[in-house]
Design an enzyme around this catalytic site. Structure first.
Site, mmCIF file in Angstrom:
data_model
loop_
_atom_site.group_PDB
_atom_site.id
_atom_site.type_symbol
_atom_site.label_atom_id
_atom_site.label_comp_id
_atom_site.label_asym_id
_atom_site.label_seq_id
_atom_site.Cartn_x
_atom_site.Cartn_y
_atom_site.Cartn_z
ATOM 1 N N ASP A 167 2.792 -5.936 6.655
ATOM 2 C CA ASP A 167 1.060 -5.513 6.526
ATOM 3 C C ASP A 167 0.721 -6.216 6.911
ATOM 4 O O ASP A 167 -0.096 -7.314 6.599
ATOM 5 C CB ASP A 167 1.315 -4.645 5.236
ATOM 6 C CG ASP A 167 -0.088 -3.593 5.421
ATOM 7 O OD1 ASP A 167 -0.434 -3.225 6.356
ATOM 8 O OD2 ASP A 167 -0.364 -3.321 4.155
ATOM 9 N N ASP A 364 -5.097 -2.856 12.817
ATOM 10 C CA ASP A 364 -4.436 -2.168 11.295
ATOM 11 C C ASP A 364 -2.705 -2.422 11.613
ATOM 12 O O ASP A 364 -2.404 -0.591 12.792
ATOM 13 C CB ASP A 364 -4.709 -1.452 10.413
ATOM 14 C CG ASP A 364 -3.722 -1.420 9.016
ATOM 15 O OD1 ASP A 364 -3.685 -2.172 9.002
ATOM 16 O OD2 ASP A 364 -3.846 0.033 8.216
#
Length: 486
Positions: A167, A364
């Site tokens: 992530d 992201d």
């Protein structure tokens, strides 16, 4: 002029050109990208066989990783390439998108509250940390969502393998450890520190401990206790530790700092933990920079039945287009870039440049669908819908409101979408980055509105598919190389 004529004929549904395009589409080797010949026929359009819209439910096809750098295999955690076993309990598309909105909401909350949090922390916590090492209130991080990708890594001596979510919006890496007070059910056995000869707890006085958002000293042994509470109320608590991280058959990172979780709960599925690639010093990307260089890259596959890669260290694909990596002091862990325009079928949509500039954009890996300022999304939707009138409209799917029914069609012709970034970098999205396909009868424009013109824009992982996405931290720039997974 010839290109414009082709586009006009295509928008009118000219029979001769449509026949040629159909033949090209049938020759396409795999979903969802267009063939190499397509650009010479209609450079501003995607032409794809309807039978290839959905990924294979059982077959996993591998991608070729870069030869010059360390690369880990990246897979979608609900696909046939995933080592996780809970495929039968995979969420529906509506659930994926609903939870994606939760993640976006948490990013927006984190950004909007960052300044106030920083002021409170600077005035109240530094003296306490220096004298008592008291626990700080946990800061809500990102909602985890469910569209995440996973990699497999080794930890400890001897090495034990774990499948973890990666992530770019998180910093601290962690896995679940023995003994565990309260752990969720995961795919692999828990990491056992007592069986690793290279494991060592991080003491409270260590700078890596005191650099965390939330830490405390254990009741005994002066160990550093960490706490992370994510935006969806998933959480992990445990001891901060060091051990050997194995990143390939022969590559390893000594004294890697990570969280050894012993009190964890939430929407982690069967994943063994999470590895953060954010900009904070404790992230995997930052810790690996001394050995591999300041930066990393990855390629997310076009569908859940394919693999991509994650590579640590600098990379510069020959075809990559770069844009400056913007910095914001209120949320320094995020990677920002400046989106300045969007093109549909080769034409720039009409949006005031100040709209993109005022909100900013973060890239992201954990957000599924790109979010745009409201006025920019409306302009994109309008420009996309005009040439799509030949297709029957389908019901909305969660946050996606522009959907089409391709039932009965052999091929589909979709206008290309290009994202334009500061410095002139223009990224033409793969077909899989333009449409989110839940089924042939429901294929939706893969963008969503923020609902206003003031919230942060987010470049999601659907639009990043098939590109070699390069985070050149040393030179403060982000690049996109087409066909990065092939």
């Amino acid at each position: 002029m010839a290109s414009a004529t082709r586009r006009a004929a295509l928008s009118r549904g000219g029979c001769g050109l449509a026949a040629v395009l159909a033949l090209v589409a049938l020759a396409c080797p795999a979903f969802p990208g267009a063939s190499a010949d397509e650009s010479s026929v209609a450079p501003d359009w995607h032409v794809v066989s309807v039978t290839s819209l959905l990924p294979s439910a059982a077959v996993c096809s591998s991608a070729r990783a870069p030869n010059s750098s360390l690369a880990l295999s990246v897979v979608h955690r609900q696909g046939p390439c995933s080592p996780l076993l809970a495929r039968g309990a995979a969420p529906s598309h509506a659930e994926i998108l609903d939870r994606d909105q939760d993640r976006v909401d948490s990013i927006h909350r984190r950004v909007s509250s960052a300044a106030a949090t920083a002021i409170t922390a600077s005035s109240a916590t530094n003296p306490a940390r220096g004298s008592k090492g008291v626990s700080l209130p946990a800061q809500s991080g990102l909602s985890l969502g469910v569209g995440n990708y996973i990699v497999s890594v080794g930890l400890g001596t001897p090495r034990k393998d774990f499948s973890v979510v990666f992530d770019t919006g998180s910093d601290l890496s962690w896995v679940q450890c023995k003994p565990c007070n309260d752990c969720y059910d995961q795919q692999d056995p828990l990491f056992d520190p007592s069986r690793s000869s290279t494991y060592a707890p991080v003491p409270c006085g260590d700078p890596q401990c005191r650099g965390l958002d939330s830490w405390s000293c254990s009741a005994s042994g002066n160990k550093c206790r960490y706490e992370v509470v994510y935006g969806d109320q998933s959480q992990t608590d445990g001891n901060l530790a060091r051990d050997t991280l194995s990143l390939g058959p022969s590559d390893s990172l000594k004294s890697f700092v990570f969280g050894c979780g012993d009190d964890d709960s939430g929407l982690f599925g069967k994943a063994d933990g999470l590895f953060g690639l954010g900009r904070n010093k404790v992230s995997l990307a930052s810790q690996a920079s001394a050995k591999y260089g300041a930066g990393f890259s990855y390629c997310l596959p076009s569908s859940s039945s394919s693999t991509g890669y994650l590579s640590l260290g600098p990379a510069s694909p020959a075809n990559a287009q770069f844009t400056a990596m913007a910095t914001r002091t209120d949320t320094p862990s995020f990677y920002y870039l400046d989106l300045v325009g969007i093109k549909v079928a080769g034409k720039t949509i009409r949006v005031n440049a100040a709209v993109f500039k005022s909100t900013g954009t973060v890239i992201d890996s954990g957000t599924v669908i790109t979010r745009l300022p409201s006025s920019a999304y409306r302009a994109l939707r309008s420009a996309f819908a005009r040439p799509m009138r030949r297709y029957k409209r389908a019901p909305a799917l969660s946050i996606l409101d522009t959907c089409y029914d391709f039932t009965g069609h052999t091929t589909v012709q979709i206008p290309a979408v290009e994202l334009v970034f500061s410095g002139g970098a223009t990224v033409s999205l793969d077909f899989s980055g333009v449409l989110y396909v839940s089924k042939v009868s429901q294929a939706c424009l893969a963008f969503a509105s923020n609902g206003d013109d003031t919230s942060l824009g987010i470049l999601g992982n659907t639009q990043q598919r098939t590109f070699a996405v390069v985070y050149d931290v040393a030179n403060q720039k982000i690049g996109f190389g087409a066909k990065g997974c092939t």
